[in-house]
Design an enzyme around this catalytic site. Structure first.
Site, PDB file in Angstrom:
ATOM      1  CG  ASP A 130      -9.344  43.448 -32.434  1.00 50.53           C
ATOM      2  OD1 ASP A 130      -9.433  44.502 -31.788  1.00 50.53           O
ATOM      3  OD2 ASP A 130      -9.754  44.125 -33.788  1.00 50.53           O
ATOM      4  CE  LYS A 154      -5.494  46.406 -25.156  1.00 46.08           C
ATOM      5  NZ  LYS A 154      -5.284  45.548 -26.184  1.00 46.08           N
ATOM      6  CB  THR A 155     -12.240  47.273 -24.633  1.00 45.58           C
ATOM      7  OG1 THR A 155     -11.075  47.908 -25.047  1.00 45.58           O
ATOM      8  CG2 THR A 155     -13.202  48.626 -23.562  1.00 45.58           C
TER       9      THR A 155
HETATM   10  P1  GDP Z   1      -9.183  45.540 -27.524  1.00 46.75           P
HETATM   11  O1  GDP Z   1      -8.604  46.419 -28.279  1.00 46.75           O
HETATM   12  O2  GDP Z   1      -7.663  44.961 -26.464  1.00 46.75           O
HETATM   13  O3  GDP Z   1      -9.655  46.118 -26.018  1.00 46.75           O
HETATM   14  O4  GDP Z   1     -10.153  44.238 -27.394  1.00 46.75           O
HETATM   15  P2  GDP Z   1     -11.633  44.989 -27.513  1.00 46.75           P
HETATM   16  O5  GDP Z   1     -11.994  43.760 -25.638  1.00 46.75           O
HETATM   17  O6  GDP Z   1     -12.694  45.262 -27.955  1.00 46.75           O
HETATM   18  O7  GDP Z   1     -11.856  42.569 -28.197  1.00 46.75           O
HETATM   19  C1  GDP Z   1     -11.933  42.843 -29.118  1.00 46.75           C
HETATM   20  C2  GDP Z   1     -13.037  41.371 -30.121  1.00 46.75           C
HETATM   21  O8  GDP Z   1     -12.902  40.572 -29.644  1.00 46.75           O
HETATM   22  C3  GDP Z   1     -14.254  42.217 -29.831  1.00 46.75           C
HETATM   23  O9  GDP Z   1     -14.533  41.938 -30.818  1.00 46.75           O
HETATM   24  C4  GDP Z   1     -14.595  41.594 -27.674  1.00 46.75           C
HETATM   25  O10 GDP Z   1     -16.003  41.069 -28.527  1.00 46.75           O
HETATM   26  C5  GDP Z   1     -13.859  40.111 -28.603  1.00 46.75           C
HETATM   27  N1  GDP Z   1     -13.472  39.435 -27.699  1.00 46.75           N
HETATM   28  C6  GDP Z   1     -12.926  39.742 -26.171  1.00 46.75           C
HETATM   29  N2  GDP Z   1     -13.302  39.060 -25.693  1.00 46.75           N
HETATM   30  C7  GDP Z   1     -13.218  37.909 -26.031  1.00 46.75           C
HETATM   31  C8  GDP Z   1     -13.967  36.472 -25.225  1.00 46.75           C
HETATM   32  O11 GDP Z   1     -12.897  36.541 -23.712  1.00 46.75           O
HETATM   33  N3  GDP Z   1     -14.020  35.372 -26.125  1.00 46.75           N
HETATM   34  C9  GDP Z   1     -14.718  36.180 -27.518  1.00 46.75           C
HETATM   35  N4  GDP Z   1     -15.434  35.158 -28.029  1.00 46.75           N
HETATM   36  N5  GDP Z   1     -14.163  37.184 -28.207  1.00 46.75           N
HETATM   37  C10 GDP Z   1     -13.883  37.992 -27.308  1.00 46.75           C
END
Ligand code: GDP
Length: 462
Positions: free
Chosen positions: A81, A84-85
């Protein structure tokens, strides 16, 4: 690091490191050329570019390599979260080629980003350390640079620490992306200090790790991150030889309804063209067609290019090294030879022989309390004054987890569990990955178990 040292580091004035200078030079259109500003880590990086990645029937004479700069292959890692994605999606979207093509990207496990300057970066698009670990476990060191994503509103978490340990043990250069800086609760300074506490020496504190503040949602800071990656690639002399037989690494494979067995590969050396005969693991194929991640047919794929290859006899495994054979009959006999080779040796021996993971046996230490983990680590270090036979790869409090097993598998390590248990599923994963878990509630008994384990593979130093 002691609290005094930590405080002093935080007070230290910002000294622009080689990486910051390189970024500035790049901004004003100057470049020193690859490898001209090598750090000690960079030198290691370069050495690893020219040493064989695999011993095989088609040895490539490294002394005659004609190395040229190639795009770096980047893996994005970090805690769940932390974004990364979202970052990978943004990077894909901003690629010049993507904008021109109208944005329909197929998942082939990696994609190439073309910047407006014409420069390219290749991203492995399965984020997280599981992909990184399983690739390394098979001896393929595909990643040139790791991006550690840390959410600015959350800070350093368990998986962040695991990623740091994994990247460090693999000797891969790291660039930090402090994400979610658009959020009001983001505190990038606090995150930087936490990173320093877990041993990541950021440039801000006089170290050599670049850190960029970004928002993967608004895209702020992403161009600076791309710039930092290109500078890091230049410093580490990321090179490949576009001529000669192809060497590549398999990223993914599956059976396509229309095309049959297909495999996406990232080319390391040589230029892949249709008609090439490739061998990977225990299968081979003659490349009938090649596509990029937008399913656009490709005529040739130079180093660092991700490409979907069609024409395999069977599915190669992700992480397999892929080599070009002179002919179909040579490929066939190579596969037969491999099939007749006895089962692979144990993880430790294998890693030692391939030079992966450095000298000695790696150890992952897990314990019930901070104090007990520290004692086990200290005893290990004390018993090994020359530090050659046993290296502590990672230590932490709590039960043995899947990621501990993945880390141990990728580094050829053994797990020492002091007073903590492991679940059935963790044990099953360990069996599957050939990882040994020694558990005991008495430290000296645990060390006896380790001693027996090491004796079987290396001279034990008292
Ligand atoms: P992963 O598990 O690392 O791949 O995380 P995700 O890319 O799925 O992101 C997790 C959550 O954080 C999602 O709801 C994204 O929209 C949010 N998110 C990711 N990057 C940012 C950012 O730069 N700013 C904000 N406000 N939210 C973010």
């Amino acid at each position: 690091m002691s609290p005094e040292k930590m405080a002093a580091a935080c007070r230290a004035p910002y000294v622009p490191g080689a990486r910051a200078v390189m970024c500035r030079l790049r901004q004003i259109g100057c470049s020193l050329g690859p490898g001209r500003l090598l750090s000690s880590r960079g030198k290691r990086g370069r050495a690893s570019q020219t040493t064989p990645t695999t011993r095989d029937l088609f040895p490539r004479d490294r002394s005659t390599l004609c190395l040229k700069p190639r795009p770096p292959v980047v893996t994005v890692m970090g805690h769940v979260d932390h974004g990364k994605t979202t970052l990978l999606d943004w990077l894909r979207k901003t690629s010049v080629a993507e904008r021109e093509a109208g944005g329909i990207t197929q998942h082939i496990g990696a994609f190439s980003v073309q910047l407006s300057t014409g420069e390219r970066l290749t991203f492995l698009d399965t984020p997280g350390h599981a992909a990184f670990s399983s690739m390394r476990a098979r001896g393929a060191s595909l990643t040139d640079i790791a991006v550690l994503v840390v959410a600015g509103d959350d800070g350093v978490m368990v998986q962040t620490r695991e990623c740091v340990d994994l990247v460090r043990s693999a000797g891969v250069p790291l660039v930090v992306a402090i994400n979610k800086c658009d959020k009001p609760g983001a505190e990038p300074e606090r995150v930087e200090e936490e990173l320093l506490q877990c041993g990541v020496q950021l440039e801000r504190f006089g170290g050599d790790v670049q850190s960029v503040r970004i928002s993967a949602v608004t895209g702020r800071g992403v161009p600076q991150l791309e710039e930092a990656l290109l500078a890091e690639a230049e410093l580490n002399a990321v090179m490949g030889d576009p001529s000669g037989p192809v060497e590549a690494v398999v990223i993914e494979s599956h059976v396509d309804r229309g095309l049959g067995p297909v495999a996406s590969v990232v080319v390391r050396h040589g230029t892949l063209e249709c008609g090439a005969v490739l061998v990977a693991g225990r299968t081979w194929g003659k490349v009938r067609a090649m596509f990029d991640e937008r399913r656009k047919p490709m005529r040739e794929a130079p180093p660092s290019t991700p490409v979907l290859t069609v024409g395999w006899r069977d599915l190669p495994t992700s992480g397999d090294n892929c080599l070009q054979a002179d002919s179909e009959s040579a490929a066939r006999s190579m596969v037969q030879h491999r099939a007749s080779t006895p089962a692979r040796l144990s993880g430790v021996r294998e890693n030692r022989e391939s030079g992966e993971g450095g000298e000695g046996v790696g150890v992952v230490v897990k314990g019930d309390m901070v104090g007990s983990v520290e004692v086990v680590v200290q005893v290990l270090e004390k018993r090994q004054p020359e530090g050659a036979a046993v290296r502590v790869i990672h230590s932490g409090v709590g039960a043995v987890t899947d990621s501990d097993v993945e880390l141990a598998a990728s580094t050829g390590s053994v797990i020492l569990a002091f007073g903590v248990s492991s679940t059935k599923s963790v044990k099953a994963l360990a069996r599957q990955k050939n990882v040994t878990i020694h558990s005991h509630t008495v430290i000296y008994k645990l060390l006896e178990l380790l001693k027996e384990h090491v004796k079987g593979t290396l001279p034990w130093r008292e």
